[in-house]
Design a protein around this motif. Structure first.
Motif, PDB file in Angstrom:
ATOM      1  N   ALA A  42     -15.029  -1.137   5.514  1.00 32.87           N
ATOM      2  CA  ALA A  42     -16.454  -0.811   5.495  1.00 32.87           C
ATOM      3  C   ALA A  42     -16.946  -0.520   4.086  1.00 32.87           C
ATOM      4  N   GLY A  68     -20.983  -3.428  -1.092  1.00 35.35           N
ATOM      5  CA  GLY A  68     -22.245  -3.037  -0.466  1.00 35.35           C
ATOM      6  C   GLY A  68     -22.598  -1.582  -0.707  1.00 35.35           C
ATOM      7  N   TYR A  72     -17.180 -13.629  -1.380  1.00 33.53           N
ATOM      8  CA  TYR A  72     -16.966 -12.198  -1.676  1.00 33.53           C
ATOM      9  C   TYR A  72     -15.854 -12.051  -2.722  1.00 33.53           C
ATOM     10  N   PHE A  77     -24.200  -4.551   7.734  1.00 32.44           N
ATOM     11  CA  PHE A  77     -23.364  -5.102   6.673  1.00 32.44           C
ATOM     12  C   PHE A  77     -22.358  -4.066   6.185  1.00 32.44           C
ATOM     13  N   SER A  87     -19.412  -3.354   8.229  1.00 30.60           N
ATOM     14  CA  SER A  87     -18.584  -4.546   8.476  1.00 30.60           C
ATOM     15  C   SER A  87     -18.594  -4.958   9.944  1.00 30.60           C
TER      16      SER A  87
END
Ligand code: PHE
Length: 498
Positions: A19, A23, A99, A233, A236
């Motif tokens: 997670a 971001g 990514y 997002f 995750s």
């Protein structure tokens, strides 16, 4: 026997590691800044509680109950739904291909930071943008001009895939243990960066921007769209991976609690990272004498341009801070990358085709690396951006909404809730059923339509040429088609169970 996490904390760390990622450090702070500072925290928390946590409980519950990755879960719900488990697998796969390229840039920056290659003082501050676009990316004029790969980035990308292979090929045992380190190291690094940030002159102004609520912003639907998609997002979700991670949990273990722990730890990390980033933004404003609005805080620019500017201007220890910041991004990224590749792609392939783990891992790493080469070219950034819109916005939200609908109405939210409650300390009530059946999917669909379709159909995404922007729809439809194709293939029973 299916593989297992060897202890509960290992699962929790692996889930937190997936997670927290890029971001939290760049996306969360700039969204907060863009959407009204402190006011953004309100929709963000509302979405966390009413959407993020219930959705995560659903993914954990499904994985544990069916003891399979996403396609196996949906096949378990009904043979005709298996495609809905494959679609997020494609989404996760495409996401990890780029990514990892962002992680490769972080690695290049960590190395460049050793000498503060973009320069210190005023010169560095004005050169940081050029350094990113001309030196790191060698950016071309548009998506139609690809050019050659940037070799340094390509080399870092290859290195990252080798590391990922070695973490993944032994499965959950190693992933769990590595995750504990790769989660704790960034936390320590963020703490150091936070202390550095708040002791810089001007930090208070940055924090004021970060936290002063502009309540008028709450009336703007855009703020809510941004909060919804950020929560999905950052946690995750909708990527198949959490389902696979949860499928290694023993049937009797608690999962509801784990969903709370994972979500709150992740969001606390974002909040914390916001302090480190905004105190630094405040410092740049003061040092360069510009208002915050002119510090390019958007998207990748925040991490790869604004932060380097700050590093140039810092009164001392520039190189050290630079290295720590970019290593932090690197570690944060790696845990999310193996989550996507392993939980999102490798486990479903092993479940379906009975492949051995080493073989499945090698194949996925090799193909994902090969696709990643595209993003290391001079035109790569444009494709990265288009792909990001396709998968981390449309792919994630659409598959998430469909999954909630099918689980809620076909499998039965109530049945899943009873399964969750049977082994959990925290018992959830019938309200949860309605969140999964109606509120979460409705919110997601709303965001897709108003925040996505309405804009991207009216005008090509981000002003790209039509043919390039149309790839969004082509890729979405192609991955949907491929998901049906995978459903049609007969499942081979795994050798030796796992
Ligand atoms: N949650 C990760 C982040 O915040 C991104 C991510 C999304 C990773 C989906 C895996 C799956 O950076």
């Amino acid at each position: 026997m299916r593989e297992r996490w060897t202890s509960r904390p290992l699962f929790i760390f692996a889930a937190i590691g997936s997670a927290i990622g890029l971001g939290n450090v760049w996306r969360f702070p700039y969204l907060t800044y863009e959407y009204g500072g402190g006011a953004f925290l309100i929709p963000w928390i509302v979405c966390l509680i009413f959407m993020g946590i219930p959705w995560m409980m659903m993914e954990f519950g499904l994985g544990r109950y069916f003891q399979r990755g996403a396609p196996g879960v949906f096949e378990g719900i009904g043979k005709k739904w298996e495609w809905l488990g494959w679609w997020p697998v494609w989404v996760a796969f495409l996401l990890v291909t780029y990514y990892t390229v962002v992680i490769a840039w972080s690695l290049r920056y960590a190395i460049s930071s050793l000498t503060v290659a973009w320069g210190t003082g005023e010169a560095g501050a004005s050169g940081a943008g050029a350094f990113f676009f001309e030196h790191i990316l060698k950016l071309s004029d548009g998506p139609g001009v690809l050019g050659a790969p940037v070799w340094a980035t390509l080399f870092c990308l290859a290195f990252i895939w080798v590391i990922l292979f070695f973490i993944m090929y032994k499965g959950a045992k190693v992933i769990g243990r590595v995750s504990v380190w790769l989660v704790c190291i960034p936390w320590v690094l963020l703490a150091v960066l936070l202390i550095r940030g708040i002791t810089l002159p001007g930090a208070v102004d940055g924090l004021n921007y970060y936290l002063t609520p502009n309540l008028a912003a709450l009336a703007d639907p855009e703020v809510w769209f941004a909060a919804f998609s950020q929560i999905a997002f950052t946690l995750s979700l909708g990527m198949a991976g959490m389902i696979a991670y949860a499928s290694f949990i023993a049937k009797k273990a608690d999962v509801t609690n784990n969903a709370f722990i994972t979500s709150f730890s992740n969001c606390a990390t974002s909040f914390f990272a916001g302090f480190a980033v905004f105190s630094t933004v405040g410092f740049i404003m003061q040092a360069l004498n510009v208002p915050v609005g002119e510090v390019s805080a958007a998207g990748l620019g925040l991490a790869f341009v604004s932060y380097p500017v700050a590093i140039s201007m810092m009164p001392g220890a520039n190189a050290v801070i630079g290295v720590l910041f970019f290593l932090c991004l690197f570690f944060l990224g790696i845990t999310s990358a193996y989550f996507l590749a392993y939980g999102g792609v490798i486990i479903p392939l092993m479940d379906k085709f009975g492949l051995g783990r080493v073989k499945a891992t090698a194949i996925v790493c090799a193909i994902a690396f090969t696709i990643g080469i595209l993003y290391t070219t001079s035109g790569g950034l444009y494709w990265l951006d288009i792909m990001d819109r396709t998968v981390s916005f449309y792919g994630l939200l659409i598959t998430g909404a469909l999954a909630c609908i099918v689980v809620g109405w076909v499998y039965g939210a109530r049945k899943l809730r009873e399964h969750l409650n049977a082994t959990s300390d925290i018992k959830v009530g019938a309200w949860w059923d309605w969140l999964i059946k109606v509120v979460v999917p409705a919110a997601l669909i709303f965001v897709v339509i108003y925040g996505g379709f309405m804009k991207d159909i009216a005008a090509p995404y981000e002003g790209y040429p039509l043919w390039a922007a149309s790839m969004i729809w082509v890729i979405l439809l192609a991955t949907l088609g491929l998901s049906f194709w995978l459903q049609a293939i007969k499942t081979r029973t795994a050798k030796g169970g796992e």
